[in-house]
Design a protein around this motif. Sequence first.
Motif, PDB file in Angstrom:
ATOM      1  N   MET A   1       1.079   6.502  -6.801  1.00  0.00           N
ATOM      2  CA  MET A   1      -0.079   7.352  -7.072  1.00  0.00           C
ATOM      3  C   MET A   1       0.288   8.835  -7.019  1.00  0.00           C
ATOM      4  N   LEU A   2       0.983   9.242  -5.962  1.00  0.00           N
ATOM      5  CA  LEU A   2       1.336  10.652  -5.819  1.00  0.00           C
ATOM      6  C   LEU A   2       2.259  11.113  -6.932  1.00  0.00           C
ATOM      7  N   ASP A   3       3.111  10.241  -7.398  1.00  0.00           N
ATOM      8  CA  ASP A   3       3.996  10.596  -8.502  1.00  0.00           C
ATOM      9  C   ASP A   3       3.214  10.787  -9.794  1.00  0.00           C
TER      10      ASP A   3
ATOM     11  N   SER B   1       9.678  12.093   8.743  1.00  0.00           N
ATOM     12  CA  SER B   1      10.999  12.165   9.356  1.00  0.00           C
ATOM     13  C   SER B   1      12.054  12.470   8.290  1.00  0.00           C
ATOM     14  N   PRO B   2      13.042  13.310   8.615  1.00  0.00           N
ATOM     15  CA  PRO B   2      14.145  13.545   7.673  1.00  0.00           C
ATOM     16  C   PRO B   2      14.867  12.253   7.284  1.00  0.00           C
ATOM     17  N   ARG B   3      14.701  11.209   8.101  1.00  0.00           N
ATOM     18  CA  ARG B   3      15.353   9.937   7.817  1.00  0.00           C
ATOM     19  C   ARG B   3      14.481   9.007   6.976  1.00  0.00           C
ATOM     20  N   ALA B   4      13.250   9.422   6.698  1.00  0.00           N
ATOM     21  CA  ALA B   4      12.370   8.596   5.870  1.00  0.00           C
ATOM     22  C   ALA B   4      12.904   8.570   4.441  1.00  0.00           C
ATOM     23  N   PRO B   5      13.110   7.403   3.862  1.00  0.00           N
ATOM     24  CA  PRO B   5      13.768   7.320   2.548  1.00  0.00           C
ATOM     25  C   PRO B   5      12.994   7.987   1.417  1.00  0.00           C
ATOM     26  N   GLU B   6      11.670   8.097   1.562  1.00  0.00           N
ATOM     27  CA  GLU B   6      10.872   8.662   0.478  1.00  0.00           C
ATOM     28  C   GLU B   6      10.670  10.176   0.598  1.00  0.00           C
ATOM     29  N   ARG B   7      11.157  10.780   1.673  1.00  0.00           N
ATOM     30  CA  ARG B   7      10.841  12.179   1.949  1.00  0.00           C
ATOM     31  C   ARG B   7      11.340  13.138   0.863  1.00  0.00           C
TER      32      ARG B   7
ATOM     33  N   VAL C   1       0.837  -1.200   0.000  1.00  0.00           N
ATOM     34  CA  VAL C   1       0.000   0.000   0.000  1.00  0.00           C
ATOM     35  C   VAL C   1       0.876   1.257   0.000  1.00  0.00           C
ATOM     36  N   SER C   2       1.959   1.240   0.793  1.00  0.00           N
ATOM     37  CA  SER C   2       2.883   2.386   0.819  1.00  0.00           C
ATOM     38  C   SER C   2       3.504   2.621  -0.552  1.00  0.00           C
TER      39      SER C   2
ATOM     40  N   ALA D   1      12.242  12.775  -2.337  1.00  0.00           N
ATOM     41  CA  ALA D   1      11.592  12.666  -3.636  1.00  0.00           C
ATOM     42  C   ALA D   1      10.144  13.133  -3.563  1.00  0.00           C
ATOM     43  N   LEU D   2       9.469  12.853  -2.461  1.00  0.00           N
ATOM     44  CA  LEU D   2       8.073  13.256  -2.328  1.00  0.00           C
ATOM     45  C   LEU D   2       7.942  14.775  -2.255  1.00  0.00           C
ATOM     46  N   LEU D   3       8.817  15.421  -1.488  1.00  0.00           N
ATOM     47  CA  LEU D   3       8.777  16.878  -1.400  1.00  0.00           C
ATOM     48  C   LEU D   3       9.104  17.522  -2.748  1.00  0.00           C
ATOM     49  N   GLN D   4       9.974  16.901  -3.506  1.00  0.00           N
ATOM     50  CA  GLN D   4      10.270  17.419  -4.846  1.00  0.00           C
ATOM     51  C   GLN D   4       9.074  17.272  -5.775  1.00  0.00           C
ATOM     52  N   ARG D   5       8.371  16.155  -5.665  1.00  0.00           N
ATOM     53  CA  ARG D   5       7.180  15.948  -6.483  1.00  0.00           C
ATOM     54  C   ARG D   5       6.086  16.942  -6.106  1.00  0.00           C
TER      55      ARG D   5
END
Length: 403
Positions: free
Chosen positions: A228-230, A276-282, A221-222, A284-288
Amino acid sequence: MTRTAPSSPLHIGRRPLLMATALGWAASRAASAAPAAAPCHPASDWATFAARHIQRDGRVIDFHTPQQQSTSEGQSYSLFFALVHNDKPTFARVLAWTEANLAQGSLATDLPAWQWGKKADGGWGVLDANAASDADLWIAYALMEAGRLWNEPRYAKLGRSLLELVVRDEVVALPGLGRMLLPWPASVASGPLWRLNPSYMPLQLLRYFQQADPRGPWREVSDNTLRMLDAVAPKGFAPDWCAWSQTANAFVADPEKGAVGSYDAIRVYLWAGMLSPRAPERKALLQRLNGPRQLLAERHPMPESVDTATGAGRGTGPAGFGGALLPYLKAQELPEALATESARLPGGRAESSSSAAPTPPLPYYEQVLAVFGQAWLDGRYEFDRDGQLQTSWRLLCRSTRAA
């Protein structure tokens, strides 16, 4: 929110950031022989919300609706806020009302109805028995974390039972995509077009459930939420709703709401900013999701609604949108925009001058967004890499703690 259901330290606003508070306290302590007490956060935003919207019996009311409605969403957020502020009595009251009135007596056996209020005949009760999956996730999360933080196994057990109901009734393997969280139970959904709500899937919660239930669907799901967001934010703005088309094997515009992003989508930036700044997807998600960043960096206001296909905005977002954007603007390293949006909130810098008249309380939903954003910015809570809640109860003023 109304559901569409089938049928350098910076002083921000009225409070300093936690970093500024900590640095100031450290300097004071170094200058004095006597140890200083740690500063506290008055949490006036939560106190104001609770006093205005939570009844003694634990019902959370949105006064700005004809039905004087209560929703599973409102109950879920209030459980989370009570946990963040170490308010055990309020947590217990909100939970009791939720179970008794929305879940036929037990969240272990029934998903909560999403809407309760005044009926056409003048009576009171459930107005729409369909569940809303975002509320179900937040309730399960608040219960499981309350069990851990307060050492209350009964809460953790109830949260896990509710999560099992979510997996059973609201997670579906969509053809061509894989398992995904529907906005409502699968019993009222069908293909070939599956409607989805991006704001219903905070990645913090999905990662947390992945750790708590490794054999469950949450990693898938994650991953599909990120996919989806991309796909649905070509101009950097998230839509309120979208859909998965098994015919086209792609994400498409929502058949009812189109590509508009507004009162639902504002939460997508809130959740992303609090990763979290340590979240691996953070990163790329903020850039999107860079649409609001570009607007606010150029000192344009956040619009009330956006055509996510073209990036064209309409109207000016209300003050509550600013509250939701506080974590996002902090994460995007926009201190000027952060100060501007914080100042728009009641009690902010804009009304701190003697010539400014106090603003009235925000409407229910805007106030919810402001509590989320301001409490995070103040350092009262954060999420770690795996979505676990990190609280700062020792920084809360005595008057805001549970008795």
